[in-house]
Design a protein around this motif. Structure first.
Motif, PDB file in Angstrom:
ATOM      1  N   LEU A  23      -5.035  -4.825   9.937  1.00 54.18           N
ATOM      2  CA  LEU A  23      -3.685  -4.335  10.249  1.00 54.18           C
ATOM      3  C   LEU A  23      -3.683  -2.839   9.955  1.00 54.18           C
ATOM      4  N   PHE A  24      -3.707  -2.028  10.988  1.00 55.87           N
ATOM      5  CA  PHE A  24      -3.820  -0.582  10.804  1.00 55.87           C
ATOM      6  C   PHE A  24      -2.450   0.033  10.617  1.00 55.87           C
ATOM      7  N   ARG A  25      -2.253   0.743   9.513  1.00 54.07           N
ATOM      8  CA  ARG A  25      -0.984   1.412   9.219  1.00 54.07           C
ATOM      9  C   ARG A  25      -1.045   2.814   9.812  1.00 54.07           C
ATOM     10  N   ARG A  62      -6.034  13.489   8.317  1.00 53.18           N
ATOM     11  CA  ARG A  62      -4.592  13.313   8.117  1.00 53.18           C
ATOM     12  C   ARG A  62      -4.111  13.981   6.840  1.00 53.18           C
ATOM     13  N   LEU A 124      -3.261   7.962   2.997  1.00 52.38           N
ATOM     14  CA  LEU A 124      -3.378   6.542   2.635  1.00 52.38           C
ATOM     15  C   LEU A 124      -4.592   6.337   1.742  1.00 52.38           C
ATOM     16  N   ALA A 126      -7.126   3.333   0.554  1.00 53.89           N
ATOM     17  CA  ALA A 126      -7.554   1.951   0.801  1.00 53.89           C
ATOM     18  C   ALA A 126      -8.586   1.581  -0.273  1.00 53.89           C
ATOM     19  N   LEU A 154      -2.763   0.769  -0.316  1.00 48.66           N
ATOM     20  CA  LEU A 154      -3.097  -0.619   0.003  1.00 48.66           C
ATOM     21  C   LEU A 154      -3.719  -1.189  -1.274  1.00 48.66           C
TER      22      LEU A 154
END
Ligand code: HPA
Length: 177
Positions: A23-25, A62, A124, A126, A154
């Motif tokens: 599930l890519f945010r 990003r 993000l 992970a 995450l």
């Protein structure tokens, strides 16, 4: 947190990208939303208002978008941490763990002076492989890594815990299970 839903609702979730089962945010929808983008940057900056931050280090790609905005708001310099071979001047490099294998990241050797106080920014966290490499790279040239800041954590993937084990305070605005 009160801003949680506001910001969270602007993140788009793409199933099965880049691989089945993931599930890519996607934060491009957050960035394109003027209020959410401002809110996210304001919240990232908030704990450091009034404290001396010399540099904001952003992780390609990003982390550049957010790190630039955060640096501007803190009146701090911005330092890019890039994939190998992209920076023109003398660099220091660090290998970091990918899902399969390793890669290398670099920064300019003179981008941060020893003892300077640096905040690390990315969109993000992970598994934390990239952020861990960035912390080690910054410390290698004598920076004090004051904190690592992310919009999204995450937590199930353990990255924030990995950074805290390195004595880096971690701040994230929202989490997805
Ligand atoms: N979105 C963006 N980048 C990522 C993700 C994600 O869900 N997981 C690992 N890197």
């Amino acid at each position: 947190m009160t801003f949680d839903l506001d910001i969270k609702n602007t993140v788009r979730t793409i199933p099965d990208y880049p691989k089945p089962g993931i599930l890519f945010r996607d934060i491009t929808t957050l960035l394109a939303d003027a209020r959410a983008f401002r809110r996210a940057v304001d919240e990232l900056v908030h704990p450091w208002a009034g404290s001396k931050i010399d540099k904001v280090a952003g992780i390609e790609a990003r982390g550049f978008i957010l790190g630039g905005a955060v640096a501007h708001q803190l009146s701090a310099g911005f330092v890019p941490i890039r994939k190998k071979g992209k920076l023109p001047h003398k660099t220091v490099s660090m290998s970091y763990a990918l899902e399969y294998g390793t890669d290398e990241m670099e920064m300019h050797v003179d981008a941060v002076q020893p003892g300077e106080r640096v905040i690390l920014v990315d969109d993000l966290i992970a598994t934390g492989g990239t952020a861990e490499g960035a912390v080690k790279l910054l410390r290698q040239i004598g920076a004090t890594v004051v904190a690592a800041c992310f919009i999204i954590d995450l937590p199930d993937l353990g990255g924030a815990a990995k950074l805290r084990a390195l004595d880096v305070p971690v701040r994230s605005l929202i989490a997805f299970d």
